[in-house]
Design an enzyme around this catalytic site. Structure first.
Site, mmCIF file in Angstrom:
data_model
loop_
_atom_site.group_PDB
_atom_site.id
_atom_site.type_symbol
_atom_site.label_atom_id
_atom_site.label_comp_id
_atom_site.label_asym_id
_atom_site.label_seq_id
_atom_site.Cartn_x
_atom_site.Cartn_y
_atom_site.Cartn_z
ATOM 1 N N HIS A 85 -10.154 -5.497 -1.095
ATOM 2 C CA HIS A 85 -11.208 -5.987 -1.713
ATOM 3 C C HIS A 85 -12.175 -5.497 -1.148
ATOM 4 O O HIS A 85 -13.184 -3.570 -1.307
ATOM 5 C CB HIS A 85 -12.041 -6.900 -3.136
ATOM 6 C CG HIS A 85 -10.967 -7.197 -4.044
ATOM 7 N ND1 HIS A 85 -10.951 -7.607 -4.893
ATOM 8 C CD2 HIS A 85 -10.020 -5.655 -4.580
ATOM 9 C CE1 HIS A 85 -10.713 -7.299 -5.601
ATOM 10 N NE2 HIS A 85 -9.252 -6.528 -6.271
ATOM 11 N N TYR A 95 -17.184 -5.927 -10.952
ATOM 12 C CA TYR A 95 -16.298 -7.125 -12.200
ATOM 13 C C TYR A 95 -16.317 -7.475 -12.969
ATOM 14 O O TYR A 95 -15.428 -7.566 -13.807
ATOM 15 C CB TYR A 95 -16.314 -8.801 -11.226
ATOM 16 C CG TYR A 95 -15.365 -8.498 -9.458
ATOM 17 C CD1 TYR A 95 -13.988 -9.433 -9.707
ATOM 18 C CD2 TYR A 95 -16.176 -8.426 -8.707
ATOM 19 C CE1 TYR A 95 -12.845 -9.807 -9.190
ATOM 20 C CE2 TYR A 95 -15.427 -8.644 -7.328
ATOM 21 C CZ TYR A 95 -13.934 -9.661 -7.005
ATOM 22 O OH TYR A 95 -13.250 -9.273 -6.013
ATOM 23 N N GLU A 137 -15.069 -12.753 -0.921
ATOM 24 C CA GLU A 137 -15.316 -11.431 -0.943
ATOM 25 C C GLU A 137 -17.425 -11.595 -0.158
ATOM 26 O O GLU A 137 -17.497 -11.012 1.391
ATOM 27 C CB GLU A 137 -15.533 -10.293 -1.638
ATOM 28 C CG GLU A 137 -13.931 -10.494 -2.154
ATOM 29 C CD GLU A 137 -13.493 -9.495 -3.042
ATOM 30 O OE1 GLU A 137 -14.724 -8.819 -4.281
ATOM 31 O OE2 GLU A 137 -12.794 -9.605 -3.737
ATOM 32 N N GLN A 207 -5.538 2.827 3.714
ATOM 33 C CA GLN A 207 -5.821 1.278 4.645
ATOM 34 C C GLN A 207 -4.904 1.560 5.803
ATOM 35 O O GLN A 207 -2.934 2.047 5.605
ATOM 36 C CB GLN A 207 -5.518 -0.356 4.335
ATOM 37 C CG GLN A 207 -6.610 -0.621 3.373
ATOM 38 C CD GLN A 207 -6.609 -0.209 2.158
ATOM 39 O OE1 GLN A 207 -5.794 -0.093 1.267
ATOM 40 N NE2 GLN A 207 -7.756 -0.274 1.382
ATOM 41 N N SER A 209 -3.318 0.186 10.101
ATOM 42 C CA SER A 209 -2.664 -1.310 10.467
ATOM 43 C C SER A 209 -3.257 -0.587 11.729
ATOM 44 O O SER A 209 -3.225 0.712 12.233
ATOM 45 C CB SER A 209 -1.824 -1.970 11.041
ATOM 46 O OG SER A 209 -0.657 -2.285 8.954
ATOM 47 N N PRO A 274 1.367 -3.482 12.257
ATOM 48 C CA PRO A 274 1.196 -4.358 12.940
ATOM 49 C C PRO A 274 1.206 -5.561 13.907
ATOM 50 O O PRO A 274 1.125 -5.762 14.495
ATOM 51 C CB PRO A 274 0.960 -4.916 11.213
ATOM 52 C CG PRO A 274 2.043 -4.434 10.718
ATOM 53 C CD PRO A 274 2.325 -3.149 11.095
ATOM 54 N N PHE A 390 4.030 -2.837 2.761
ATOM 55 C CA PHE A 390 3.250 -1.966 2.454
ATOM 56 C C PHE A 390 2.967 -1.452 1.581
ATOM 57 O O PHE A 390 4.089 -0.505 0.933
ATOM 58 C CB PHE A 390 3.634 -0.761 4.286
ATOM 59 C CG PHE A 390 3.075 -0.658 4.879
ATOM 60 C CD1 PHE A 390 2.324 -1.548 5.974
ATOM 61 C CD2 PHE A 390 3.093 0.049 6.216
ATOM 62 C CE1 PHE A 390 2.489 -2.091 7.320
ATOM 63 C CE2 PHE A 390 2.542 0.178 7.907
ATOM 64 C CZ PHE A 390 2.452 -1.163 7.759
#
Length: 407
Positions: A85, A95, A137, A207, A209, A274, A390
């Site tokens: 997040h 939320y 978070e 995202q 790595s 990674p 992944f």
């Protein structure tokens, strides 16, 4: 706080979640994106189309319901989701939006079975879980912003080098445009990249790595060109050295733990990224630690970072390597003892594995399932397995030690 009666109601809904969880979460995402199309491309559309995103949410909701009396057991799940997040820059106000659409989806799918008591219990449960996520978070956001060189949200980093690593994978080296230092990261973490593709009204976030050891000045990510991948195609075809990309500070909880026990790193395809960072870290930080690095690729052309790993093996006698090519070509030259043809199996792995090792593995879903099965067959305890798939997590396995702990 949930009342005892509400907890009982939540526990009683577990069979319904098991039976209808996928439908509920698919309905939830359809409702959410219809009302808030600006959120659609925060999630990888491929994961939406295959149902992976819905199954991931269903798995987390089911884990929460099953362990409503022992919320401390959910810490690993909460941490993994919180890191994701934060990398997406999710904000607390979102939320409430998500909660309303999730409750509406439960009501729609369960119909008359979704009594006012059930919906009220789930509203309270969601509020409690949301508060836990927001607090977790908030700490991660604070750390990302306040650490040396840190920042909030997304900041431009310059692509200073493009390096082809295989037929489908290219590395991008990123630096601050003004040369300022970048914050450190732990081996195994990732950064989010935010791009706007020409012809598309929405931003996309993915995202990637971090694949090298931290040096304070550069981040290195590796991007695999995916068939139909909007962002990967954009990064491969349009981004050039000197361009800027919007990047979030590093995040992720799949990181290398300190220790001296022998280390086994297993990767499939682009899942090598990674583990490559972990390899660099292990060789540098604990040079006495034996390391076995095992990688599976289609063939030599698709084998990323092979020369880099071979160079490390030549420099570090404690490192052993083993490569599997599953689609061998005539030009692959499998003469090296460390190269084998075929798929990874328990029989082919066992001779290369040290006793009493820690296992870290990463790759596509099929590869991960294969490795889990092999480790089961070899009797490797779950407490010595550390994984990341992944894509959205399809299940959340709680630590064996925690499950055995008294309430």
């Amino acid at each position: 706080m949930l009342t005892p009666l509400q907890k009982t109601t939540i526990r009683a809904t577990v069979p319904a979640l098991q039976a209808h969880g996928d439908t509920i979460t698919r309905t939830f995402y359809a409702r959410l994106f219809a009302a808030h199309p600006e959120l659609l491309n925060v999630f990888n559309p491929a994961n939406q189309q295959t149902g992976q995103q819905a199954r991931s949410l269903a798995a987390s909701v089911l884990a929460y319901a099953e362990h409503i009396d022992r919320p401390g057991l959910l810490a690993p799940m909460v941490q993994r989701i919180a890191h994701k997040h934060v990398s997406l820059d999710v904000q607390p106000q979102q939320y409430r939006v998500v909660g309303q659409h999730l409750l509406d989806a439960i009501a729609e799918v369960l119909g008359e079975a979704a009594t006012p008591d059930i919906l009220s219990a789930w509203a309270a449960a969601y509020d409690e879980l949301a508060a836990l996520m927001i607090d977790t978070e908030r700490d991660l956001y604070h750390t990302g912003t306040e650490q040396p060189g840190g920042w909030s949200g997304f900041t431009p980093l310059r692509v200073t080098r493009l390096t082809p690593e295989s037929s489908v994978i290219t590395s991008l080296t990123l630096e601050r445009p003004g040369g300022e230092a970048l914050p450190p990261y732990q081996a195994g973490q990732y950064v989010s990249v935010k791009v706007k593709v020409p012809g598309d009204d929405h931003w996309h976030i993915r995202q990637y790595s971090l694949s090298a050891a931290p040096n304070g000045q550069q981040y290195r990510i590796a991007v695999k060109r995916e068939d139909g991948g909007v962002v990967s195609t954009h990064l491969h075809d349009r981004v050039r050295e000197g361009d800027d990309l919007l990047v979030h500070v590093p995040a992720g909880d799949f990181t290398l733990r300190a220790g001296t026990r022998p280390l086994v790193l297993l990767s499939g395809g682009v899942g090598v990224t990674p583990l490559l960072a972990m390899l660099h870290a292990a060789l540098t930080d604990t040079p006495q630690r034996p390391v076995t690095f095992i990688h599976a690729a289609h063939n030599r052309a698709a084998h990323a970072f092979g020369p880099e790993v071979r160079a490390l093996a030549a420099q570090h006698p404690q490192l052993r390597t083993l490569v599997f090519y599953t689609d061998v070509q005539d030009t692959d030259q499998l003469g090296l003892p460390s190269h084998q043809a075929g798929f990874i199996t328990a029989a082919t792995l066992k001779p290369a594995l040290p006793l009493d090792a820690d296992y870290y593995f990463c790759g596509p879903t099929g590869f991960m399932a294969t490795v889990e099965g092999i480790l089961d067959e070899l009797g490797v305890p779950v407490t010595r397995r550390f994984t990341e798939t992944f894509g959205p997590s399809q299940q959340f396995i709680l630590p064996a030690a925690a499950l055995a702990a008294p309430i």
